[in-house]
Design a protein around this motif. Sequence first.
Motif, PDB file in Angstrom:
ATOM      1  N   GLY A   6       0.070   3.927  17.024  1.00  0.00           N
ATOM      2  CA  GLY A   6      -0.208   5.321  16.690  1.00  0.00           C
ATOM      3  C   GLY A   6       0.759   6.292  17.336  1.00  0.00           C
ATOM      4  N   VAL A  10      -0.898   8.399  10.077  1.00  0.00           N
ATOM      5  CA  VAL A  10      -1.636   7.703  11.137  1.00  0.00           C
ATOM      6  C   VAL A  10      -2.511   6.609  10.528  1.00  0.00           C
ATOM      7  N   GLU A  11      -3.156   6.907   9.408  1.00  0.00           N
ATOM      8  CA  GLU A  11      -3.977   5.901   8.727  1.00  0.00           C
ATOM      9  C   GLU A  11      -3.118   4.745   8.228  1.00  0.00           C
ATOM     10  N   TRP A  12      -1.946   5.073   7.692  1.00  0.00           N
ATOM     11  CA  TRP A  12      -1.014   4.021   7.263  1.00  0.00           C
ATOM     12  C   TRP A  12      -0.629   3.143   8.452  1.00  0.00           C
ATOM     13  N   LYS A  71      -2.321   2.511  11.150  1.00  0.00           N
ATOM     14  CA  LYS A  71      -3.448   1.654  11.524  1.00  0.00           C
ATOM     15  C   LYS A  71      -3.527   0.434  10.612  1.00  0.00           C
ATOM     16  N   ARG A  72      -3.335   0.654   9.319  1.00  0.00           N
ATOM     17  CA  ARG A  72      -3.426  -0.450   8.357  1.00  0.00           C
ATOM     18  C   ARG A  72      -2.318  -1.471   8.552  1.00  0.00           C
ATOM     19  N   ASN A  73      -1.192  -1.024   9.095  1.00  0.00           N
ATOM     20  CA  ASN A  73      -0.009  -1.881   9.143  1.00  0.00           C
ATOM     21  C   ASN A  73       0.450  -2.222  10.558  1.00  0.00           C
ATOM     22  N   ASP A 104       0.811  -1.214   0.000  1.00  0.00           N
ATOM     23  CA  ASP A 104       0.000   0.000   0.000  1.00  0.00           C
ATOM     24  C   ASP A 104       0.844   1.264   0.000  1.00  0.00           C
ATOM     25  N   CYS A 127       0.772  16.162   6.668  1.00  0.00           N
ATOM     26  CA  CYS A 127       0.683  14.747   6.277  1.00  0.00           C
ATOM     27  C   CYS A 127       0.431  13.810   7.453  1.00  0.00           C
ATOM     28  N   ASP A 180      -2.088  12.992   9.426  1.00  0.00           N
ATOM     29  CA  ASP A 180      -3.255  12.106   9.414  1.00  0.00           C
ATOM     30  C   ASP A 180      -3.072  10.942   8.444  1.00  0.00           C
ATOM     31  N   ALA A 181      -2.444  11.213   7.300  1.00  0.00           N
ATOM     32  CA  ALA A 181      -2.225  10.153   6.310  1.00  0.00           C
ATOM     33  C   ALA A 181      -1.295   9.082   6.865  1.00  0.00           C
TER      34      ALA A 181
END
Length: 287
Positions: free
Chosen positions: A91, A81-83, A85-87, A48, A76, A78-79
């Motif tokens: 946090g 942080v989302e990465w 979470k996915r991996n 990803d 950047c 928040d982006a």
Amino acid sequence: MAVENVKVLIMGAGYGTRLQRDLLADKTGKYRHLVGVPKALLPLGAQDALITHWLHLLAKNGIPSSSVHVITNAACYDAFVEWAKRNNVPGDNIASDGTTSNETRLGAVPDILEGVKRFNLNGDHVLVIGGDTLFLHDFDLAEFLADFRKKERACLVTTYEVPNETVHKVGIMEINKEGTVTGFVEKPQPSETSSRLACPCFYLFHQQSLNLLQDFLNDCHARNAGLSDYDATGKFLAYLWPRFPIQTHTISGRIDVGGLESYVDAVHYFDRQQLSIAAPPFHRPRP
């Protein structure tokens, strides 16, 4: 088993202005969805994000996601942080340097120091990885880490050979026959050095060298140095090597994600690697 006393700091605070300009200027519209995406989070191959490749390679070599940290910017954050979470990256391992634009950026070396302080990494050896840095498929991280362990008290960086026409685009390491760094020149002309060894942003800093980050920045401030004097990570290496030993580890090359063209080249490289892995073994027909 986790590798003791090695933590990872991924540099994700840059604004990738060249790539963003290229994306906005691209007439095909094929990459329009990547506008605003940090270089470190560009999708690449089966992953990803570019830095997810490092996450998997680190895990295979005993460095878990809990030991991986990212220093980014406020724009950047928040982006990333989302990465995370996915991996399955904690946090709390993502931090912003507070800047919101390329014009207000802290600079690469201050961001390294910011990451070391924010994540309390002073008691560890710290592997700093540029957010746009990837190596060719034959890179052996286990060998690199083993090489570091062999050194009694030294930092370890990677080097690879570049042709004359590339010398002025990269940081160049000068070394002795033992592989110890004896000089560093940031983007020199070919006539300024006989070395052709490029040094990408992949540095394993020995724990005892980390205090020199602050010393370097104090020196910059004392002489009213401009941003260009501490915005490139290589400027710190030039300060570091006379004060703390730096050893080198040879690699075959790197993948540079600078603008759109180089990103497309990287995509094609990883696509070819995936095809070679997926392809069935070749068997010659019997006569």
